[in-house]
Design a protein around this motif. Structure first.
Motif, PDB file in Angstrom:
ATOM      1  N   GLU A  38      -1.885   3.749 -10.799  1.00  8.84           N
ATOM      2  CA  GLU A  38      -3.348   3.629 -10.722  1.00  8.84           C
ATOM      3  C   GLU A  38      -3.815   3.071  -9.380  1.00  8.84           C
ATOM      4  O   GLU A  38      -4.788   3.552  -8.805  1.00  8.84           O
ATOM      5  CB  GLU A  38      -3.860   2.748 -11.863  1.00  8.84           C
ATOM      6  CG  GLU A  38      -5.354   2.795 -12.041  1.00  8.84           C
ATOM      7  CD  GLU A  38      -5.855   4.163 -12.482  1.00  8.84           C
ATOM      8  OE1 GLU A  38      -6.967   4.544 -12.059  1.00  8.84           O
ATOM      9  OE2 GLU A  38      -5.155   4.856 -13.234  1.00  8.84           O
ATOM     10  N   GLU A  40      -2.586   3.408  -6.523  1.00 15.28           N
ATOM     11  CA  GLU A  40      -2.356   4.309  -5.397  1.00 15.28           C
ATOM     12  C   GLU A  40      -3.070   5.654  -5.545  1.00 15.28           C
ATOM     13  O   GLU A  40      -3.027   6.479  -4.639  1.00 15.28           O
ATOM     14  CB  GLU A  40      -0.860   4.547  -5.243  1.00 15.28           C
ATOM     15  CG  GLU A  40      -0.095   3.290  -4.916  1.00 15.28           C
ATOM     16  CD  GLU A  40       1.400   3.541  -4.831  1.00 15.28           C
ATOM     17  OE1 GLU A  40       1.823   4.702  -4.870  1.00 15.28           O
ATOM     18  OE2 GLU A  40       2.140   2.561  -4.735  1.00 15.28           O
ATOM     19  N   HIS A  41      -3.718   5.883  -6.649  1.00 16.46           N
ATOM     20  CA  HIS A  41      -4.302   7.187  -6.944  1.00 16.46           C
ATOM     21  C   HIS A  41      -5.258   7.687  -5.864  1.00 16.46           C
ATOM     22  O   HIS A  41      -5.295   8.877  -5.568  1.00 16.46           O
ATOM     23  CB  HIS A  41      -5.015   7.151  -8.289  1.00 16.46           C
ATOM     24  CG  HIS A  41      -5.461   8.493  -8.759  1.00 16.46           C
ATOM     25  ND1 HIS A  41      -6.700   9.006  -8.451  1.00 16.46           N
ATOM     26  CD2 HIS A  41      -4.833   9.433  -9.489  1.00 16.46           C
ATOM     27  CE1 HIS A  41      -6.815  10.203  -8.984  1.00 16.46           C
ATOM     28  NE2 HIS A  41      -5.698  10.490  -9.615  1.00 16.46           N
ATOM     29  N   ASP A  42      -6.052   6.810  -5.271  1.00 14.93           N
ATOM     30  CA  ASP A  42      -7.044   7.220  -4.282  1.00 14.93           C
ATOM     31  C   ASP A  42      -6.543   7.146  -2.848  1.00 14.93           C
ATOM     32  O   ASP A  42      -7.292   7.450  -1.919  1.00 14.93           O
ATOM     33  CB  ASP A  42      -8.316   6.383  -4.427  1.00 14.93           C
ATOM     34  CG  ASP A  42      -9.023   6.668  -5.749  1.00 14.93           C
ATOM     35  OD1 ASP A  42      -8.949   7.821  -6.217  1.00 14.93           O
ATOM     36  OD2 ASP A  42      -9.634   5.747  -6.311  1.00 14.93           O
ATOM     37  N   ASP A  44      -4.937   8.068   0.661  1.00 14.92           N
ATOM     38  CA  ASP A  44      -4.937   9.335   1.404  1.00 14.92           C
ATOM     39  C   ASP A  44      -3.636  10.106   1.214  1.00 14.92           C
ATOM     40  O   ASP A  44      -3.634  11.324   1.105  1.00 14.92           O
ATOM     41  CB  ASP A  44      -5.174   9.083   2.891  1.00 14.92           C
ATOM     42  CG  ASP A  44      -6.590   8.624   3.185  1.00 14.92           C
ATOM     43  OD1 ASP A  44      -7.485   8.843   2.342  1.00 14.92           O
ATOM     44  OD2 ASP A  44      -6.793   8.054   4.280  1.00 14.92           O
ATOM     45  N   TRP A  46      -1.563  10.126  -1.396  1.00 15.02           N
ATOM     46  CA  TRP A  46      -1.509  10.757  -2.719  1.00 15.02           C
ATOM     47  C   TRP A  46      -2.439  11.955  -2.767  1.00 15.02           C
ATOM     48  O   TRP A  46      -2.095  13.000  -3.325  1.00 15.02           O
ATOM     49  CB  TRP A  46      -1.882   9.763  -3.818  1.00 15.02           C
ATOM     50  CG  TRP A  46      -0.751   8.885  -4.217  1.00 15.02           C
ATOM     51  CD1 TRP A  46      -0.547   7.594  -3.820  1.00 15.02           C
ATOM     52  CD2 TRP A  46       0.359   9.213  -5.063  1.00 15.02           C
ATOM     53  NE1 TRP A  46       0.607   7.118  -4.372  1.00 15.02           N
ATOM     54  CE2 TRP A  46       1.183   8.076  -5.140  1.00 15.02           C
ATOM     55  CE3 TRP A  46       0.723  10.351  -5.759  1.00 15.02           C
ATOM     56  CZ2 TRP A  46       2.348   8.054  -5.886  1.00 15.02           C
ATOM     57  CZ3 TRP A  46       1.888  10.328  -6.510  1.00 15.02           C
ATOM     58  CH2 TRP A  46       2.689   9.187  -6.568  1.00 15.02           C
ATOM     59  N   GLN A  47      -3.623  11.811  -2.180  1.00 21.96           N
ATOM     60  CA  GLN A  47      -4.573  12.919  -2.185  1.00 21.96           C
ATOM     61  C   GLN A  47      -4.015  14.114  -1.405  1.00 21.96           C
ATOM     62  O   GLN A  47      -4.169  15.260  -1.833  1.00 21.96           O
ATOM     63  CB  GLN A  47      -5.922  12.469  -1.615  1.00 21.96           C
ATOM     64  CG  GLN A  47      -6.641  11.461  -2.496  1.00 21.96           C
ATOM     65  CD  GLN A  47      -6.934  12.002  -3.887  1.00 21.96           C
ATOM     66  OE1 GLN A  47      -7.386  13.135  -4.042  1.00 21.96           O
ATOM     67  NE2 GLN A  47      -6.681  11.208  -4.910  1.00 21.96           N
ATOM     68  N   LEU A  70      -7.064  16.842 -10.495  1.00 29.25           N
ATOM     69  CA  LEU A  70      -7.951  15.959  -9.722  1.00 29.25           C
ATOM     70  C   LEU A  70      -9.130  15.548 -10.544  1.00 29.25           C
ATOM     71  O   LEU A  70      -9.578  16.189 -11.389  1.00 29.25           O
ATOM     72  CB  LEU A  70      -8.422  16.674  -8.459  1.00 29.25           C
ATOM     73  CG  LEU A  70      -7.327  17.045  -7.501  1.00 29.25           C
ATOM     74  CD1 LEU A  70      -7.906  17.853  -6.342  1.00 29.25           C
ATOM     75  CD2 LEU A  70      -6.615  15.830  -6.974  1.00 29.25           C
TER      76      LEU A  70
END
Length: 70
Positions: A38, A40-42, A44, A46-47, A70
């Motif tokens: 959770e 690290e979800h946002d 860069d 991971w994205q 997403l």
């Protein structure tokens, strides 16, 4: 267009810290990347990984995971 199998082995497995088994296939990577921690979800990184996974769908012709990404 030639499709790539989600189960095709990577030339070099991806070794991750804190994980006993390396990621050996695109399916392994997809399953790992769709369940990020959770905190690290946002991030860069991971994205970017999620975007690469979505682009790989174009090479395989189908998704190997369930639900939305997403």
């Amino acid at each position: 267009m030639q499709f790539v199998s989600w189960d095709q082995l990577f030339l070099d497995p991806i070794i991750l810290p804190g994980r006993k088994q390396p990621l050996r296939t695109l399916r392994d990577a997809a399953q790992y990347i769709t369940k990020p921690p959770e905190a690290e979800h946002d991030a860069d990184e991971w994205q970017a990984a999620m975007e690469a996974l979505l682009q790989s769908q174009n090479l395989t012709g189908h998704r190997c995971w369930r639900g939305s990404v997403l």
